[in-house]
Design a protein around this motif. Structure first.
Motif, PDB file in Angstrom:
ATOM      1  N   PHE A 124      -2.435  -7.801 -39.276  1.00  0.00           N
ATOM      2  CA  PHE A 124      -1.535  -7.047 -40.221  1.00  0.00           C
ATOM      3  C   PHE A 124      -0.103  -7.944 -40.218  1.00  0.00           C
ATOM      4  O   PHE A 124       0.403  -8.380 -39.215  1.00  0.00           O
ATOM      5  N   ARG A 125       0.428  -7.923 -41.389  1.00  0.00           N
ATOM      6  CA  ARG A 125       1.719  -8.488 -41.754  1.00  0.00           C
ATOM      7  C   ARG A 125       2.822  -7.394 -42.058  1.00  0.00           C
ATOM      8  O   ARG A 125       3.792  -7.788 -41.974  1.00  0.00           O
ATOM      9  N   ASP A 126       2.280  -6.200 -42.401  1.00  0.00           N
ATOM     10  CA  ASP A 126       3.015  -5.124 -42.796  1.00  0.00           C
ATOM     11  C   ASP A 126       2.712  -3.782 -41.930  1.00  0.00           C
ATOM     12  O   ASP A 126       1.572  -3.566 -41.697  1.00  0.00           O
ATOM     13  N   PRO A 127       3.966  -3.468 -41.565  1.00  0.00           N
ATOM     14  CA  PRO A 127       3.827  -2.468 -40.385  1.00  0.00           C
ATOM     15  C   PRO A 127       3.075  -1.359 -40.876  1.00  0.00           C
ATOM     16  O   PRO A 127       2.548  -0.548 -40.299  1.00  0.00           O
ATOM     17  N   GLY A 128       3.265  -0.809 -42.265  1.00  0.00           N
ATOM     18  CA  GLY A 128       2.839   0.322 -42.785  1.00  0.00           C
ATOM     19  C   GLY A 128       1.122   0.252 -42.743  1.00  0.00           C
ATOM     20  O   GLY A 128       0.589   1.249 -42.538  1.00  0.00           O
ATOM     21  N   ILE A 170       6.975  -4.244 -31.705  1.00  0.00           N
ATOM     22  CA  ILE A 170       6.589  -5.668 -32.095  1.00  0.00           C
ATOM     23  C   ILE A 170       7.267  -6.047 -33.523  1.00  0.00           C
ATOM     24  O   ILE A 170       7.960  -7.054 -33.749  1.00  0.00           O
ATOM     25  N   MET A 171       6.909  -5.101 -34.569  1.00  0.00           N
ATOM     26  CA  MET A 171       7.194  -5.673 -35.911  1.00  0.00           C
ATOM     27  C   MET A 171       8.439  -5.237 -36.382  1.00  0.00           C
ATOM     28  O   MET A 171       8.934  -5.934 -37.144  1.00  0.00           O
ATOM     29  N   GLU A 172       8.982  -4.165 -35.809  1.00  0.00           N
ATOM     30  CA  GLU A 172      10.343  -3.785 -36.583  1.00  0.00           C
ATOM     31  C   GLU A 172      11.716  -3.974 -35.334  1.00  0.00           C
ATOM     32  O   GLU A 172      12.524  -4.676 -36.048  1.00  0.00           O
ATOM     33  N   ASP A 173      11.386  -3.831 -34.410  1.00  0.00           N
ATOM     34  CA  ASP A 173      12.480  -4.022 -33.546  1.00  0.00           C
ATOM     35  C   ASP A 173      12.488  -5.503 -32.885  1.00  0.00           C
ATOM     36  O   ASP A 173      13.470  -6.132 -32.462  1.00  0.00           O
ATOM     37  N   LYS A 174      11.161  -6.170 -33.320  1.00  0.00           N
ATOM     38  CA  LYS A 174      11.115  -7.695 -32.904  1.00  0.00           C
ATOM     39  C   LYS A 174      11.512  -7.968 -31.478  1.00  0.00           C
ATOM     40  O   LYS A 174      12.200  -8.998 -31.117  1.00  0.00           O
ATOM     41  N   THR A 175      10.894  -7.120 -30.608  1.00  0.00           N
ATOM     42  CA  THR A 175      11.079  -7.477 -29.319  1.00  0.00           C
ATOM     43  C   THR A 175      10.626  -8.636 -28.909  1.00  0.00           C
ATOM     44  O   THR A 175      11.328  -9.416 -27.944  1.00  0.00           O
ATOM     45  N   PHE A 176       9.737  -9.372 -29.440  1.00  0.00           N
ATOM     46  CA  PHE A 176       9.270 -10.841 -29.165  1.00  0.00           C
ATOM     47  C   PHE A 176       9.770 -11.670 -30.215  1.00  0.00           C
ATOM     48  O   PHE A 176       9.184 -12.875 -30.391  1.00  0.00           O
TER      49      PHE A 176
END
Ligand code: AMP
Ligand code: GLY
Length: 425
Positions: A124-128, A170-176
């Motif tokens: 997935f590229r899109d969190p939705g 992972i995808m929104e807060d960009k922890t990594f």
């Protein structure tokens, strides 16, 4: 010969000690190295492992005959490509081949395309879209950031709520960071885990002795994931039958797949395997030696390491018989209290000089301060012992850990327990 090793942890220390067994080796430079490695190599703390241009300049200026690039980041950044362009022979995959670790999406798609057994997955590229998929999924499930994440980019949510939090992190807060631009969501597999490191020149392969990591911080496999709290080799779950299946269904097909994709893999390819009820499957590939797997695998290598690495570089591995000692090895990590969370640094380390010959202390996170060795990282030391049996190796490794002191020394007390019970069972 003058050698250069890029990196500065316990793995690099184990590599350096092994390389030095070759009498042709005059000097080993470690970039950056660390406090303890300084006893075995000329450390260059000013040059970090990711400073490719400086590494290449250093190699040219010091007329390096052979270089070893050990950590994932410099491999993914193309350190080997640049060293080769400068005419320096080296061990390690180029950047294109290092994608097998640097991009989980690349690795998963490769396995799917070439029929290599692994967990079923979606990208997935899109969190939705990821959240939509998770609403219809069964749990536990596995969520992985695409890119490198210091071994922390894998989350195993037990329910939808945790899964939503994982995607957000992972995808929104960009922890990594950008490693989380894409994610892999995959089926949760069960079974014992085995690490198999293998030398390969792209076509020939020489698997090393198998090993078992202990990733969780606490005894009984509790607590948060770490870089690894201890290892044993060989791994009793890796029977000769399983090894043969892995060779036919996983190792050789992976090398063929990489060649077919135009990026033959040369170096140490690390297969993170799970022995599931349906047979062995790939959990992950690493494009490098594992840490702390290397600290138990290399002490069991009988053939000269430099000779093996040169055969990999020259594409002549098929002509070399890579031999191993019988017996076992165990490595217990001594960490700073608090690791993998926050911890203090700068604690003075005391290591006795009369440790037995079958014991080696590999330095992972320390430095020299006013001539004294002090802690400088979460994982500080790896204490390895070899022995005729795993019990003997564990006994000697644990005995040595009691003689090494620093304030806040933390270790697991059950390294090898699972392996011992697997042997009984
Ligand atoms: P990795 O960073 O890919 O090695 O993953 C870290 C750990 O997560 C592995 O050592 C496994 O214990 C676990 N893990 C990863 N993928 C799966 C999976 N598909 N099923 C079960 N556990 C997994
Ligand atoms: N010990 C696991 C790794 O090196 O990735």
């Amino acid at each position: 010969m003058k050698l250069l090793v890029v990196g500065g942890g316990g793995r690099e220390h184990a590599i350096i000690k092994k390389l030095k067994e070759n009498p042709q080796v005059e000097t080993v430079y470690a970039l950056p190295g660390n406090g303890g490695i300084a006893a075995d190599a000329v450390c260059v703390p000013e040059i970090g492992a990711k400073e490719t241009a400086k590494i290449v300049d250093f190699a040219k200026a010091h007329e390096i005959n052979f270089a070893v690039v050990a950590p994932d980041d410099p491999l993914a950044l193309g350190c080997v490509d640049r060293l080769h362009e400068a005419g320096i022979p080296c061990f390690g995959p180029d950047a294109k081949a290092a994608r097998i670790e640097a991009s989980k999406v690349f690795a998963k798609n490769l396995m799917k395309k070439y029929g290599i057994p692994t967990a079923r997955y979606e990208v997935f590229r899109d969190p939705g879209a990821a959240l939509e998929y998770l609403r219809g999924a069964s749990f536990p499930i596995v969520v992985k950031a695409d890119g490198l994440a210091l071994g922390k980019g894998v989350l195993i949510p037990q329910n939808l709520e945790e899964a939503e939090a994982a995607v957000k992190s992972i995808m929104e807060d960009k922890t990594f960071g950008d490693s989380g631009n894409e994610i892999v969501i995959e089926e949760f597999l069960t079974g014992p885990e085995v690490s198999v490191l293998a030398f390969t020149d792209g076509t020939a392969i020489a698997p090393m002795v198998s090993s078992m990591d202990h990733k969780r911080a606490g005894d009984g496999d509790t607590g948060p994931n770490t870089g690894g709290m201890g290892t044993v080799a060989p791994n009793p779950c890796y029977t000769p039958e399983i090894a043969q299946i892995c060779m036919e269904k996983i190792f050789l097909p992976t090398l063929a797949a990489m060649r077919a994709e135009g990026c033959p893999f040369k170096g140490c390819l690390y297969f993170g395997l799970m022995i599931t009820p349906d047979g062995p499957k790939v959990i992950e590939y690493n494009c490098r030696f594992g840490d702390p797997e290397t600290q138990v695998v290399l002490p069991l290598l009988k053939t000269d390491l430099l000779t093996v690495m040169q055969a990999v570089e020259n594409g002549t591995l098929d002509r070399l018989n890579v031999e191993w000692h019988s017996g076992a090895a165990a490595c217990v990590i001594l960490a700073s209290a608090g690791y993998p969370g926050s911890y203090e640094k700068g604690k003075v380390i005391a290591i006795p000089e009369d440790l037995p010959e079958n014991v080696a202390v590999y330095h992972a996170g320390d430095k020299l301060a006013e001539g004294r060795l002090v802690t400088n990282g979460g994982r500080v030391l790896g204490v390895t012992a070899t022995g005729e049996t795993l019990e003997a190796a564990l006994k000697d490794a644990y005995a040595a850990t009691e003689r090494v002191e620093f304030e806040g020394k933390y270790l697991r007390h059950d390294i090898g327990k699972r392996a011992l019970s697997a042997m009984e069972g």
